[in-house]
Motif scaffolding. Structure first.
Motif, mmCIF file in Angstrom:
data_model
loop_
_atom_site.group_PDB
_atom_site.id
_atom_site.type_symbol
_atom_site.label_atom_id
_atom_site.label_comp_id
_atom_site.label_asym_id
_atom_site.label_seq_id
_atom_site.Cartn_x
_atom_site.Cartn_y
_atom_site.Cartn_z
ATOM 1 N N SER A 86 -2.092 6.533 -0.763
ATOM 2 C CA SER A 86 -3.377 5.888 -0.477
ATOM 3 C C SER A 86 -3.599 5.770 1.029
ATOM 4 N N SER A 87 -2.542 5.571 1.810
ATOM 5 C CA SER A 87 -2.678 5.509 3.264
ATOM 6 C C SER A 87 -3.112 6.852 3.827
ATOM 7 N N ARG A 93 -4.704 9.211 2.164
ATOM 8 C CA ARG A 93 -6.063 9.474 1.693
ATOM 9 C C ARG A 93 -7.068 8.742 2.566
ATOM 10 N N ARG A 94 -6.781 7.477 2.890
ATOM 11 C CA ARG A 94 -7.694 6.708 3.735
ATOM 12 C C ARG A 94 -7.764 7.308 5.136
ATOM 13 N N MET A 97 0.852 -1.170 0.000
ATOM 14 C CA MET A 97 0.000 0.000 0.000
ATOM 15 C C MET A 97 0.901 1.236 0.000
ATOM 16 N N ARG A 107 -14.884 7.795 -0.672
ATOM 17 C CA ARG A 107 -14.118 7.829 -1.914
ATOM 18 C C ARG A 107 -13.912 9.281 -2.314
#
Length: 86
Positions: free
Chosen positions: A5-6, A8-9, A1, A16
């Motif tokens: 993306s980490s 963003r999460r 990952m 989303r």
């Protein structure tokens, strides 16, 4: 990952990100077909001439009004001393 993306999460939770539209979305339908070409509008020489003439007239009127405003308020007054043609 990946780190992006980490992050963003972490920031958005399970949400989303908003959809980003690309050029491809505008030329294809949801099922993958190509969207029909939009109708062409004829724009002849008469339209071009009318557009250019109206633009010139409006521009001349605006510049005339601005020149009058500047001269009335003594912001720019042309003087005859500037002519050094002799």
């Amino acid at each position: 990952m990946s780190l992006a993306s980490s992050l963003r999460r972490l920031l958005l939770g399970n949400q989303r990100p908003p959809l980003q539209y690309t050029v491809r979305d505008k030329i294809r339908t949801a099922s993958g077909g190509i969207v029909a070409e939009p109708p062409k509008v004829p724009f002849g020489i008469v339209g071009v001439v009318c557009t250019v003439i109206s633009g010139l007239l409006i521009g001349a009127a605006i510049s005339k009004n601005i020149a009058n405003f500047l001269e009335e308020n003594d912001l720019f007054v042309p003087s005859d001393d500037d002519d050094d043609d002799d």
